[in-house]
Motif scaffolding. Structure first.
Motif, PDB file in Angstrom:
ATOM      1  N   VAL A   1      15.457  36.554  28.909  1.00 38.33           N
ATOM      2  CA  VAL A   1      16.684  37.231  29.335  1.00 38.33           C
ATOM      3  C   VAL A   1      16.542  37.635  30.799  1.00 38.33           C
ATOM      4  CG1 VAL A   1      18.217  39.184  28.927  1.00 38.33           C
ATOM      5  CG2 VAL A   1      17.083  38.065  26.998  1.00 38.33           C
ATOM      6  N   LYS A   2      17.534  37.300  31.598  1.00 37.09           N
ATOM      7  CA  LYS A   2      17.463  37.536  33.036  1.00 37.09           C
ATOM      8  C   LYS A   2      18.527  38.550  33.485  1.00 37.09           C
ATOM      9  CE  LYS A   2      14.322  34.349  33.258  1.00 37.09           C
ATOM     10  NZ  LYS A   2      12.897  34.723  33.425  1.00 37.09           N
ATOM     11  N   PRO A   3      18.352  39.124  34.683  1.00 35.35           N
ATOM     12  CA  PRO A   3      19.364  40.034  35.223  1.00 35.35           C
ATOM     13  C   PRO A   3      20.690  39.311  35.448  1.00 35.35           C
ATOM     14  CG  PRO A   3      17.278  40.279  36.382  1.00 35.35           C
ATOM     15  CD  PRO A   3      17.151  39.050  35.528  1.00 35.35           C
ATOM     16  N   LEU A   4      21.742  40.072  35.549  1.00 33.69           N
ATOM     17  CA  LEU A   4      23.077  39.517  35.767  1.00 33.69           C
ATOM     18  C   LEU A   4      23.138  38.783  37.103  1.00 33.69           C
ATOM     19  CD1 LEU A   4      25.807  39.684  34.196  1.00 33.69           C
ATOM     20  CD2 LEU A   4      26.431  41.564  35.727  1.00 33.69           C
ATOM     21  N   PRO A   5      23.800  37.612  37.162  1.00 34.61           N
ATOM     22  CA  PRO A   5      23.942  36.905  38.436  1.00 34.61           C
ATOM     23  C   PRO A   5      24.593  37.793  39.491  1.00 34.61           C
ATOM     24  CG  PRO A   5      24.606  35.494  36.628  1.00 34.61           C
ATOM     25  CD  PRO A   5      24.412  36.866  36.047  1.00 34.61           C
ATOM     26  N   SER A   6      24.188  37.616  40.722  1.00 32.41           N
ATOM     27  CA  SER A   6      24.648  38.503  41.803  1.00 32.41           C
ATOM     28  C   SER A   6      26.153  38.462  41.996  1.00 32.41           C
ATOM     29  CB  SER A   6      23.942  38.128  43.113  1.00 32.41           C
ATOM     30  OG  SER A   6      24.205  36.778  43.466  1.00 32.41           O
ATOM     31  N   TYR A   7      26.773  37.296  41.781  1.00 32.88           N
ATOM     32  CA  TYR A   7      28.228  37.235  41.998  1.00 32.88           C
ATOM     33  C   TYR A   7      28.975  38.075  40.979  1.00 32.88           C
ATOM     34  CZ  TYR A   7      29.339  33.956  38.154  1.00 32.88           C
ATOM     35  OH  TYR A   7      29.540  33.376  36.926  1.00 32.88           O
ATOM     36  N   LEU A   8      28.419  38.191  39.766  1.00 34.59           N
ATOM     37  CA  LEU A   8      29.051  39.037  38.763  1.00 34.59           C
ATOM     38  C   LEU A   8      28.814  40.515  39.059  1.00 34.59           C
ATOM     39  CD1 LEU A   8      28.370  37.087  35.436  1.00 34.59           C
ATOM     40  CD2 LEU A   8      30.487  37.223  36.755  1.00 34.59           C
ATOM     41  N   VAL A   9      27.654  40.832  39.591  1.00 28.82           N
ATOM     42  CA  VAL A   9      27.384  42.213  40.005  1.00 28.82           C
ATOM     43  C   VAL A   9      28.373  42.634  41.083  1.00 28.82           C
ATOM     44  CG1 VAL A   9      25.705  43.725  41.127  1.00 28.82           C
ATOM     45  CG2 VAL A   9      24.941  42.089  39.388  1.00 28.82           C
ATOM     46  N   GLN A  10      28.611  41.751  42.045  1.00 23.37           N
ATOM     47  CA  GLN A  10      29.552  42.055  43.121  1.00 23.37           C
ATOM     48  C   GLN A  10      30.966  42.244  42.581  1.00 23.37           C
ATOM     49  OE1 GLN A  10      29.076  38.810  45.867  1.00 23.37           O
ATOM     50  NE2 GLN A  10      27.019  39.438  46.505  1.00 23.37           N
ATOM     51  N   ARG A  11      31.358  41.381  41.637  1.00 24.66           N
ATOM     52  CA  ARG A  11      32.697  41.510  41.062  1.00 24.66           C
ATOM     53  C   ARG A  11      32.841  42.808  40.275  1.00 24.66           C
ATOM     54  NH1 ARG A  11      34.556  35.507  38.877  1.00 24.66           N
ATOM     55  NH2 ARG A  11      34.406  34.432  40.891  1.00 24.66           N
ATOM     56  N   TYR A  12      31.762  43.177  39.583  1.00 28.01           N
ATOM     57  CA  TYR A  12      31.812  44.433  38.835  1.00 28.01           C
ATOM     58  C   TYR A  12      32.045  45.611  39.779  1.00 28.01           C
ATOM     59  CZ  TYR A  12      30.111  48.810  37.043  1.00 28.01           C
ATOM     60  OH  TYR A  12      30.006  50.139  36.741  1.00 28.01           O
ATOM     61  N   HIS A  13      31.270  45.673  40.852  1.00 24.46           N
ATOM     62  CA  HIS A  13      31.420  46.783  41.793  1.00 24.46           C
ATOM     63  C   HIS A  13      32.811  46.792  42.427  1.00 24.46           C
ATOM     64  CE1 HIS A  13      27.435  48.438  41.496  1.00 24.46           C
ATOM     65  NE2 HIS A  13      26.872  47.261  41.737  1.00 24.46           N
ATOM     66  N   GLY A  14      33.358  45.593  42.648  1.00 16.55           N
ATOM     67  CA  GLY A  14      34.714  45.522  43.181  1.00 16.55           C
ATOM     68  C   GLY A  14      35.716  46.094  42.209  1.00 16.55           C
ATOM     69  N   TRP A  15      35.563  45.756  40.915  1.00 23.49           N
ATOM     70  CA  TRP A  15      36.461  46.294  39.886  1.00 23.49           C
ATOM     71  C   TRP A  15      36.303  47.803  39.750  1.00 23.49           C
ATOM     72  CZ3 TRP A  15      34.688  48.692  35.357  1.00 23.49           C
ATOM     73  CH2 TRP A  15      35.705  49.087  34.465  1.00 23.49           C
ATOM     74  N   LYS A  16      35.063  48.276  39.766  1.00 27.93           N
ATOM     75  CA  LYS A  16      34.816  49.715  39.594  1.00 27.93           C
ATOM     76  C   LYS A  16      35.458  50.509  40.727  1.00 27.93           C
ATOM     77  CE  LYS A  16      32.864  53.125  37.346  1.00 27.93           C
ATOM     78  NZ  LYS A  16      31.411  53.405  37.395  1.00 27.93           N
ATOM     79  N   ALA A  17      35.469  49.926  41.929  1.00 27.72           N
ATOM     80  CA  ALA A  17      36.016  50.626  43.093  1.00 27.72           C
ATOM     81  C   ALA A  17      37.529  50.530  43.187  1.00 27.72           C
ATOM     82  CB  ALA A  17      35.389  50.072  44.369  1.00 27.72           C
ATOM     83  N   THR A  18      38.110  49.560  42.479  1.00 26.93           N
ATOM     84  CA  THR A  18      39.564  49.380  42.587  1.00 26.93           C
ATOM     85  C   THR A  18      40.263  49.524  41.232  1.00 26.93           C
ATOM     86  OG1 THR A  18      39.245  46.978  42.409  1.00 26.93           O
ATOM     87  CG2 THR A  18      39.375  47.910  44.632  1.00 26.93           C
ATOM     88  N   GLY A  19      40.115  48.511  40.376  1.00 26.35           N
ATOM     89  CA  GLY A  19      40.807  48.536  39.090  1.00 26.35           C
ATOM     90  C   GLY A  19      40.483  49.752  38.252  1.00 26.35           C
ATOM     91  N   TYR A  20      39.205  50.110  38.196  1.00 23.34           N
ATOM     92  CA  TYR A  20      38.838  51.288  37.418  1.00 23.34           C
ATOM     93  C   TYR A  20      39.251  52.573  38.127  1.00 23.34           C
ATOM     94  CZ  TYR A  20      36.130  54.987  35.278  1.00 23.34           C
ATOM     95  OH  TYR A  20      35.772  56.174  34.690  1.00 23.34           O
TER      96      TYR A  20
END
Length: 216
Positions: free
Chosen positions: A4-23
């Motif tokens: 099991v590996k860490p989340l891909p960086s592009y998904l991490v970036q998208r998550y932070h983008g959502w947390k800062a805007t959509g959420y």
């Protein structure tokens, strides 16, 4: 668990983008959902296909749909045999616990599962015929309906017809669940069959009076 590996960086970036805007823009609503629980009005059974998104099609908000996805949006018949039944469990939870008012089966164009079923029925998919094929055994739910479209010579039209049969067989099987049929008969639950064209964004619904799909 070393594989099991860490989340891909592009998904991490998208998550932070959502947390800062959509959420951030809807923080109060998310907290309401977390504290008050979910109360969806409808359950949607759709395909796993990445191109089909019921949330986008209907412009739904978080908490509005209880969604279950599987290969070719199929529902198996009621069969309490002690095996694993993810789809049946989801239906049971939606109807008996969440008390949804609507149960929607959403099919779509260019369905890979349906294409696989056609190839099986033509004898061109030996891998799917293997007992060890999860996809093949799952598509056995739809396989009997191939006889209804077997004479269609146009391959694209035949696939489309079987995609709609996948919706209909799922609706038929839903009514084999006692807790579903009882609520339908009592007026507390309605069933709906839909088919969407990915390319042109069209949406059709099954009209029980004409026994055919028609444009919404």
């Amino acid at each position: 668990m070393d594989d099991v590996k860490p989340l891909p960086s592009y998904l991490v970036q998208r998550y932070h983008g959502w947390k800062a805007t959509g959420y951030a823009d809807n923080k109060a609503w998310y907290r309401h959902l977390a504290t008050e629980g979910q109360h969806p009005r409808a359950m949607v059974i759709s395909c796993c296909d990445s191109r089909v998104n019921a949330i986008s099609i209907f412009g739904a908000d978080q908490g509005e749909f209880f969604i279950h996805r599987n290969i070719a949006n199929l529902v198996p018949p009621f069969r309490p045999d002690g095996d694993y039944h993810g789809t049946s469990a989801a239906v049971e939870y939606a109807v008996d616990v969440l008390h949804v008012a609507h149960l929607i089966v959403l099919g779509h164009s260019n369905c890979g599962g349906v294409k696989g079923c056609i190839e099986m029925c033509r004898g061109n998919a030996p891998d799917l015929e293997e007992e060890t094929s999860f996809v093949g055994r799952w598509m056995d739910i739809l396989r009997p309906k191939y006889a209804l479209v077997a004479d269609e010579k146009d391959a694209a039209l035949q696939a489309q017809q079987l995609e709609k049969q996948a919706v209909l067989v799922s609706l038929e099987n839903l009514l084999t669940f006692p807790f579903v049929s009882e609520k339908v008969k009592g007026g507390g639950l309605t069933l709906h069959g839909l088919w969407t064209d990915i390319g042109d964004g069209g949406l059709e619904f099954f009209n029980p009076h004409t026994k055919a799909f028609q444009i919404v």
